[in-house]
Design a protein around this motif. Structure first.
Motif, PDB file in Angstrom:
ATOM      1  N   PRO A 113      55.976  72.629 -12.816  1.00  0.00           N
ATOM      2  CA  PRO A 113      54.825  72.898 -11.936  1.00  0.00           C
ATOM      3  C   PRO A 113      53.505  73.017 -12.685  1.00  0.00           C
ATOM      4  O   PRO A 113      52.456  72.588 -12.183  1.00  0.00           O
ATOM      5  CB  PRO A 113      55.201  74.210 -11.254  1.00  0.00           C
ATOM      6  N   HIS A 114      53.520  73.590 -13.894  1.00  0.00           N
ATOM      7  CA  HIS A 114      52.286  73.790 -14.642  1.00  0.00           C
ATOM      8  C   HIS A 114      51.823  72.516 -15.357  1.00  0.00           C
ATOM      9  O   HIS A 114      50.798  72.539 -16.042  1.00  0.00           O
ATOM     10  CB  HIS A 114      52.422  74.938 -15.642  1.00  0.00           C
ATOM     11  N   ALA A 115      52.559  71.400 -15.197  1.00  0.00           N
ATOM     12  CA  ALA A 115      52.046  70.117 -15.682  1.00  0.00           C
ATOM     13  C   ALA A 115      51.004  69.555 -14.718  1.00  0.00           C
ATOM     14  O   ALA A 115      50.230  68.680 -15.074  1.00  0.00           O
ATOM     15  CB  ALA A 115      53.175  69.115 -15.856  1.00  0.00           C
ATOM     16  N   SER A 116      50.988  70.091 -13.511  1.00  0.00           N
ATOM     17  CA  SER A 116      50.024  69.687 -12.511  1.00  0.00           C
ATOM     18  C   SER A 116      48.755  70.524 -12.656  1.00  0.00           C
ATOM     19  O   SER A 116      48.712  71.483 -13.432  1.00  0.00           O
ATOM     20  CB  SER A 116      50.621  69.867 -11.112  1.00  0.00           C
ATOM     21  N   GLY A 117      47.710  70.158 -11.921  1.00  0.00           N
ATOM     22  CA  GLY A 117      46.475  70.913 -12.028  1.00  0.00           C
ATOM     23  C   GLY A 117      45.438  70.427 -11.043  1.00  0.00           C
ATOM     24  O   GLY A 117      45.733  69.662 -10.117  1.00  0.00           O
ATOM     25  N   ASP A 118      44.202  70.848 -11.262  1.00  0.00           N
ATOM     26  CA  ASP A 118      43.108  70.511 -10.357  1.00  0.00           C
ATOM     27  C   ASP A 118      42.369  69.242 -10.758  1.00  0.00           C
ATOM     28  O   ASP A 118      41.710  68.613  -9.937  1.00  0.00           O
ATOM     29  CB  ASP A 118      42.117  71.679 -10.301  1.00  0.00           C
ATOM     30  N   ALA A 119      42.438  68.880 -12.025  1.00  0.00           N
ATOM     31  CA  ALA A 119      41.790  67.659 -12.508  1.00  0.00           C
ATOM     32  C   ALA A 119      42.409  67.280 -13.845  1.00  0.00           C
ATOM     33  O   ALA A 119      42.956  68.127 -14.561  1.00  0.00           O
ATOM     34  CB  ALA A 119      40.282  67.858 -12.657  1.00  0.00           C
ATOM     35  N   ASN A 120      42.319  65.990 -14.174  1.00  0.00           N
ATOM     36  CA  ASN A 120      42.913  65.483 -15.408  1.00  0.00           C
ATOM     37  C   ASN A 120      41.926  64.576 -16.127  1.00  0.00           C
ATOM     38  O   ASN A 120      41.274  63.732 -15.517  1.00  0.00           O
ATOM     39  CB  ASN A 120      44.195  64.697 -15.079  1.00  0.00           C
TER      40      ASN A 120
END
Length: 420
Positions: free
Chosen positions: A173-180
């Motif tokens: 889950p923490h591989a995801s985020g708000d921007a990359n």
């Protein structure tokens, strides 16, 4: 707390001062061979982990869905809760090409006249080093920004990433985020907000045997394959209905982007392209071949879906006697709105750092950024110019390395400091 302006100045100065360390980081990454195939990134992952562990308070996970296919995920917390920004890169490279006419050792990381040489230095160990340095400098100022920085360094990108970035986004889950922000190859003068889709096709044709002098007694599988391939090439004439925001960005960027990426890039970005990369068939000139095979790489612009390609190929190929086809890989074309906050921030910072505004354009090739966009994460690609990528004497410019690290650091800071 220091003012945002003062902190930004400190970050900028730090990147300049740490250019020797940035070059050294890139060199040790290049020295750890990670060609794909065989997609074994254990050695380079160990090197990257050592570099990341220099960051105080960093938390690192070793991700290995299959033996040897290693990715890393590092987390750095800021001053309280906030948004999460990701720095994404890949650890695997093209094959080393030891038999190519290198003038320097391919894993030597030779520095000469402002150029840094080595296999994978552009694609993309220089970009990885730039993101690690950016994260390290931001960690030293963590009291001035909120949220979290995540660094995802993936294995398996050259094999389309299902065991690398794709795996991490699916299982962590923490591989995801708000921007990359992705540091994959391109040019510091072009900010990439999307990329074409990918559709790999295999076609087989069967026939019946005969002597080459008695063609009336057999059926030539290669002739059947040629008919099928002529049909596949018709895909290049398909009309494209892309969103105006995409077509306008491509048109505006043409004068800058084509000078860097080659004349014709604009047309390629706006069209379906078909590259027939493999053809096999027959065993002797004087025998009618009974089997033939071809594989093609089809790239789709925004405005054409893989389902549309399915429908056309089914209509054109299925009626052909002795011809079968299958899709090997598929990814949809994808883009982040060029007006999105992360794209605007990075474009503005790139102009600030370089003194001229970069072009804002799509990308013709695939990258792991598509995995992030598939998960709804706004993504922008900003990386190094790839000189001789995949060939002998692959190199980057060290000044571009500095620029990429600075733009990554300042963009992430602007994005995270906004919520404080």
């Amino acid at each position: 707390m220091s003012s945002t302006k003062a902190v930004r100045a400190q970050i900028s100065v730090a990147v300049d001062a740490m250019l020797p360390q940035l070059i050294a980081m890139t060199q040790v990454l290049v020295a750890a061979a990670s060609p794909n195939p065989p997609s074994d990134t254990r050695d380079v992952a160990k090197v990257a982990e050592e570099l990341l562990r220099r960051i105080p308070g960093v938390a690192i996970e070793w991700v290995e869905p299959e033996p040897g296919v290693v990715s890393l995920l590092a987390r750095i917390c800021g001053n309280g809760s906030g948004r999460r920004i990701i720095f994404n890169g890949h650890l695997d490279t093209f094959p080393i090409g030891e038999n190519l006419p290198w003038s320097v050792p391919p894993l030597g990381g030779v520095l000469k006249d402002g150029r840094l040489y080595g296999r994978g230095v552009s694609d993309m160990k220089g970009g990885v080093a730039a993101s690690i340095l950016a994260a390290s400098i931001l960690a030293a100022h963590r009291e001035t920004w909120a949220g979290e920085i995540v660094v995802t360094l993936a294995g398996d990108e050259e094999n389309m990433g299902s065991l690398g970035s794709g795996y991490m986004l699916k299982h962590l889950p923490h591989a995801s985020g708000d921007a990359n922000i992705c540091g994959d190859v391109g040019s510091p003068m072009v900010v990439r907000f999307g990329e074409k889709g990918l559709y790999w096709l295999e076609i087989e044709a069967s026939g019946s045997p005969a002597h080459g002098a008695h063609v009336h007694k057999g059926v030539n599988a290669i002739d059947r394959l040629r008919t099928a391939l002529d049909a596949v090439k018709q895909l290049e004439a398909l009309p494209v209905q892309a969103p105006p925001v995409v077509t306008a960005a491509i048109a505006r960027s043409a004068s800058i982007s084509e000078a860097l990426s080659g004349a014709g890039e604009t047309r390629t970005l706006e069209s379906v392209t078909v590259n027939i990369g493999i053809i096999e068939g027959g065993i002797s000139p004087n025998l009618v071949p009974t089997h033939a095979l071809a594989r093609a790489d089809i790239r789709l612009p925004v405005g054409v879906s893989t389902q549309e390609i399915d429908a056309h190929l089914d209509a054109w190929l299925s009626p052909l006697e002795g011809v079968t086809w299958r899709v090997i890989r598929r990814f949809e074309p994808n883009y982040t709105d060029p007006e999105h906050e992360i794209v605007r921030y990075l474009t503005e910072v790139a102009e600030e750092v370089q003194g001229s505004r970069p072009a804002l354009n799509m990308r013709v090739g695939a990258s792991d950024s598509r995995w992030y966009r598939m998960h709804g994460i706004p993504t922008v690609v900003f990386g190094l110019t790839p000189y001789n990528m995949g060939g002998p004497d692959e190199y980057i410019l060290t000044d571009e390395l500095r620029v990429v690290a600075k733009v990554h650091a300042l963009t992430a800071y602007d994005y995270l400091a906004k919520v404080l």
